[in-house]
Write an enzyme that holds these catalytic residues in place. Structure first.
Site, PDB file in Angstrom:
ATOM      1  N   CYS A   2      10.558   2.464  11.460  1.00 27.34           N
ATOM      2  CA  CYS A   2      10.993   1.729  12.638  1.00 27.34           C
ATOM      3  C   CYS A   2      11.285   2.743  13.734  1.00 27.34           C
ATOM      4  O   CYS A   2      11.874   3.803  13.495  1.00 27.34           O
ATOM      5  CB  CYS A   2      12.245   0.893  12.431  1.00 27.34           C
ATOM      6  N   ARG A  27       5.891   5.092  13.637  1.00 27.80           N
ATOM      7  CA  ARG A  27       6.999   4.904  12.704  1.00 27.80           C
ATOM      8  C   ARG A  27       6.983   3.535  12.035  1.00 27.80           C
ATOM      9  O   ARG A  27       7.791   3.267  11.145  1.00 27.80           O
ATOM     10  CB  ARG A  27       8.336   5.103  13.427  1.00 27.80           C
ATOM     11  N   TRP A  76       8.834  -1.326  10.804  1.00 23.22           N
ATOM     12  CA  TRP A  76       8.269  -1.167   9.475  1.00 23.22           C
ATOM     13  C   TRP A  76       9.163  -2.022   8.588  1.00 23.22           C
ATOM     14  O   TRP A  76      10.328  -1.699   8.377  1.00 23.22           O
ATOM     15  CB  TRP A  76       8.312   0.302   9.043  1.00 23.22           C
ATOM     16  N   ASN A 102      17.124   0.832  13.025  1.00 21.84           N
ATOM     17  CA  ASN A 102      16.258   1.590  12.128  1.00 21.84           C
ATOM     18  C   ASN A 102      17.073   1.953  10.895  1.00 21.84           C
ATOM     19  O   ASN A 102      18.122   2.569  11.028  1.00 21.84           O
ATOM     20  CB  ASN A 102      15.754   2.849  12.856  1.00 21.84           C
ATOM     21  N   GLY A 103      16.599   1.523   9.706  1.00 22.53           N
ATOM     22  CA  GLY A 103      17.335   1.841   8.485  1.00 22.53           C
ATOM     23  C   GLY A 103      17.688   0.575   7.727  1.00 22.53           C
ATOM     24  O   GLY A 103      17.076  -0.475   7.933  1.00 22.53           O
ATOM     25  N   GLU A 487      -3.779  16.871  -2.414  1.00 25.69           N
ATOM     26  CA  GLU A 487      -3.726  16.545  -0.988  1.00 25.69           C
ATOM     27  C   GLU A 487      -5.004  15.821  -0.537  1.00 25.69           C
ATOM     28  O   GLU A 487      -4.941  14.844   0.218  1.00 25.69           O
ATOM     29  CB  GLU A 487      -3.510  17.835  -0.184  1.00 25.69           C
ATOM     30  N   LYS A 491      -4.958  12.113   1.061  1.00 26.18           N
ATOM     31  CA  LYS A 491      -5.518  11.857   2.396  1.00 26.18           C
ATOM     32  C   LYS A 491      -6.523  10.721   2.324  1.00 26.18           C
ATOM     33  O   LYS A 491      -6.519   9.816   3.137  1.00 26.18           O
ATOM     34  CB  LYS A 491      -6.191  13.150   2.880  1.00 26.18           C
ATOM     35  N   GLU A 494      -4.814   7.256   1.586  1.00 26.95           N
ATOM     36  CA  GLU A 494      -3.925   6.683   2.610  1.00 26.95           C
ATOM     37  C   GLU A 494      -4.667   6.181   3.840  1.00 26.95           C
ATOM     38  O   GLU A 494      -4.228   5.228   4.469  1.00 26.95           O
ATOM     39  CB  GLU A 494      -2.793   7.638   3.001  1.00 26.95           C
ATOM     40  N   HIS A 510      -8.878  16.377 -20.900  1.00 23.53           N
ATOM     41  CA  HIS A 510      -7.795  15.697 -21.629  1.00 23.53           C
ATOM     42  C   HIS A 510      -7.676  14.232 -21.219  1.00 23.53           C
ATOM     43  O   HIS A 510      -6.649  13.608 -21.458  1.00 23.53           O
ATOM     44  CB  HIS A 510      -6.471  16.423 -21.407  1.00 23.53           C
ATOM     45  N   LYS A 609       5.174   7.028   9.467  1.00 25.52           N
ATOM     46  CA  LYS A 609       5.155   8.485   9.401  1.00 25.52           C
ATOM     47  C   LYS A 609       6.467   9.077   8.924  1.00 25.52           C
ATOM     48  O   LYS A 609       6.489  10.036   8.175  1.00 25.52           O
ATOM     49  CB  LYS A 609       4.792   9.064  10.763  1.00 25.52           C
TER      50      LYS A 609
END
Ligand code: F6R
Length: 614
Positions: A2, A27, A76, A102-103, A487, A491, A494, A510, A609
């Site tokens: 947010c 955000r 968000w 926010n939160g 990574e 990438k 996402e 394995h 983000k």
């Protein structure tokens, strides 16, 4: 998560809020909304829409409103689905107060029940509305908005930031911070508050970072801060940020992610010029003598972070172990904090974070500090909470990163951590002057080498064209490039939403080898290294089972090129530097895969983000 913003001053508030929200949209983008006070009518103007900011902008259109005070939000979703009703700003029962948040207000359910018993009606499923209603109850009793916030806050549990104003008091914006970030922007005859500094850069670079439990009172001409912790008015330092507006804009690129990938050579150049002195020694301006003294004696290193930053931590930990001869352990922040970690004064805890606000990493920092460990933060966002709370901070100087998928911040983390490893190696006398000099000489070539890889973008594009309809990818690497495999997979998933799994190549037999058939692409990260031949054996095993090999190796490696269906090369370098280079083709591959699949590259679904909730 947010993004919140508030403005008071002489400008038309709507464009200021919208422009700020554009910068904060990374955000969260489940809904967006603004509230402002119509100066002519004295009404509260409220506009909110589900979905991205574009929907809100369309709704507002050319709507002409004379207003100079307001708040805005980009969401968000946590409590309540993404919808118009749940979009912020929320108002209290009297319709006087408009608040953005926010939160999370953790005890919202209990508070809501109590308020409902008192006949307070709710129009959303959010915890935010509970927050504003609680403040509204205190405000009703004819106190100032500041007093109402001051009295209401102790009733609210959780971690959050609020920005609010009241119809009754058109000259004041109130902002409160507990754990989630808030930065005040100082202007002439105007003041701003936002979740992060990028929203303010068009107007000012003079900022105040609020501390936890601060209530800021903003008028056009003044900002005052009251600390609930200290029970008094306090003075917070004014900082001038060195980011600029251009850095936070696309500058002709179709996506921030692409622009940020192209910035990588410059970011690396900048880091090396800042961190290597004339004698060729690594130096960190923020590391004090006392910190250095402890660093010299530490017995173990813990690399703690989330997501991409965790992958950087894995590379950094490996390098610290190799060059400074200190054993390391890497863990994701969300696990570290709940395992009653055995850390103490003899340990160094390194927190790697782009935003400096990630909730789990912040909690890990507090856990480590409470146990007496030496805490070092590797952070991009200057003045962020983690940067301020750590015993020392090293900034990565990547500039603002807006694309949700981290690229330039990652290579900046890698470069900074490698420099830290060499620095510690020298400090602890495990790395000779000559060996250090050779490493630095080689490091200085990396920015140009990265630029060379970027020129190959057409080839990454054609490889992505062959594979973009596939849904499953396997990434393999060893040693310094095992984290690159993780990574690369992160990438890809996402931003393209294809399933991708990163694995240590030696582990393939394995289990994951069962996946290999003629339809399984395997991205093999195999630059020259200690384990190059082992990697080649793994690739042979894939070829023997008809798997599709996309290989990344060092230039001139004909053996690898022959085996691979697609081969991307990086210039010659030592294994320790290779993760900075090998990740670039993977970023491009993911980017192209996302574009070809029509994904929203900069704002992938469900993500934000800065992850400021647990
Ligand atoms: C992935 C990505 C995330 C972040 C993670 C930690 O591209 O960006 O995985 O790395 O959310 O964020 P910071 O570094 O801000 O702590």
């Amino acid at each position: 998560m947010c993004g919140i913003i508030g403005y008071i001053g002489y400008r038309d508030v709507v464009p200021v809020l919208i422009q700020g929200l554009e910068q904060l949209e990374y955000r969260g983008y489940d809904s967006a909304g603004i509230a402002c006070l119509d100066s002519r009518k004295g009404n509260l103007f409220l506009a909110k829409e589900k979905g991205k900011l574009a929907a809100l902008k369309e709704k507002i259109g050319d709507f002409n409103i004379d207003s100079h005070i307001g708040v805005g939000h980009t969401r968000w979703a946590t409590h309540g689905e993404p919808s118009r009703e749940n979009a912020h700003p929320h108002t209290d029962f009297s319709g006087q107060i408009a608040l953005v948040h926010n939160g999370i207000v953790e005890n919202y359910a209990t508070l809501k029940k109590t308020l409902q018993k008192k006949k307070v009606r709710f129009t959303s499923q959010t915890d935010t509305e509970v927050g504003v209603q609680v403040i509204g109850r205190f405000y009703k009793k004819k106190t100032s908005l500041f007093q109402a916030v001051k009295q209401a806050i102790p009733q609210l549990r959780g971690f959050f930031a609020f920005v609010l104003f009241s119809k009754d008091d058109p000259e004041t914006i109130i902002a409160y911070k507990r754990s989630n970030p808030l930065v005040i922007g100082l202007g002439q005859g105007e003041n701003f508050v936002a979740s992060d500094v990028t929203a303010l850069l068009s107007y000012t670079r003079r900022v105040i970072y609020l501390e936890d439990e601060d209530i800021a009172v903003l008028t056009r001409n003044k900002v005052t801060v009251y600390s609930l912790k200290r029970h008094s008015w306090v003075s917070r330092p004014v900082t001038t940020v060195n980011w600029n507006v251009a850095q936070a804009q696309k500058q002709g690129f179709p996506h921030f992610m692409l622009k940020e990938m192209y910035e990588q050579p410059e970011v690396l150049r900048n880091i090396l010029s800042k961190r290597i002195d004339r004698q060729g020694e690594v130096y960190f301006d923020t590391i004090t003598k006392a910190f250095r003294k402890r660093l010299k004696k530490i017995e173990r290193v813990f690399m703690i972070s989330c997501g991409t930053a965790y992958h950087a931590g894995l590379v950094g930990g490996t390098a610290i172990q190799q060059y400074a001869r200190v054993p390391y352990q890497a863990q994701v922040s969300s696990e570290f904090r709940y395992t009653n970690p055995m850390v103490g004064p003899e340990d160094l805890v390194v927190l790697v974070t782009q935003s400096g606000e990630t909730a789990d990493t912040l909690a890990a920092l507090r856990e480590a500090k409470s146990k007496g460990a030496l805490v070092l933060a590797i952070v991009n966002v200057v003045g962020s909470t983690i940067a301020r709370e750590a015993d020392s901070v090293i900034y990565t100087h990547a500039g603002p990163e807006i694309g949700v998928a981290s690229t330039k911040a990652y290579v900046a983390q890698l470069a900074t951590l490698l420099l830290l490893a060499f620095y510690m190696g020298r400090l602890r006398r495990k790395l000779s002057r000559d060996a250090h000099r050779t490493l630095i000489r080689e490091f200085k070539k990396i920015p140009d080498q990265a630029a060379k890889i970027l020129k190959e973008h057409k080839r990454f594009e054609s490889c992505a064209k062959k594979h973009y309809t596939r849904r499953n990818f396997l990434f393999l690497g060893r040693g310094y490039n095992f984290p690159t495999a993780l990574e690369g997979a992160l990438k890809l998933k996402e931003i393209s939403y294809a399933h991708a799994h990163g694995y240590a190549a030696g582990e393939m037999k394995h289990g994951p080898i069962a996946l290999i058939d003629h339809e399984q692409p395997v991205i093999c990260i195999a630059p020259d290294s200690l384990t190059y031949e082992k990697m080649i054996s793994n690739i042979q095993e894939i070829c023997a089972r008809d798997g599709i090999v996309i290989a990344i190796g060092t230039e001139g490696r004909k053996d690898l090129e022959k085996m691979a269906d697609d081969f991307f090369c990086i210039p010659k370098t030592s294994e320790v530097f290779s993760p900075i280079l090998t990740v670039i083709p993977l970023q491009f591959f993911s980017y192209q895969m996302a574009v070809l699949n029509g994904r929203d590259v900069d704002q992938p679904r469900n993500l934000a983000k800065s992850v400021t909730v647990e």
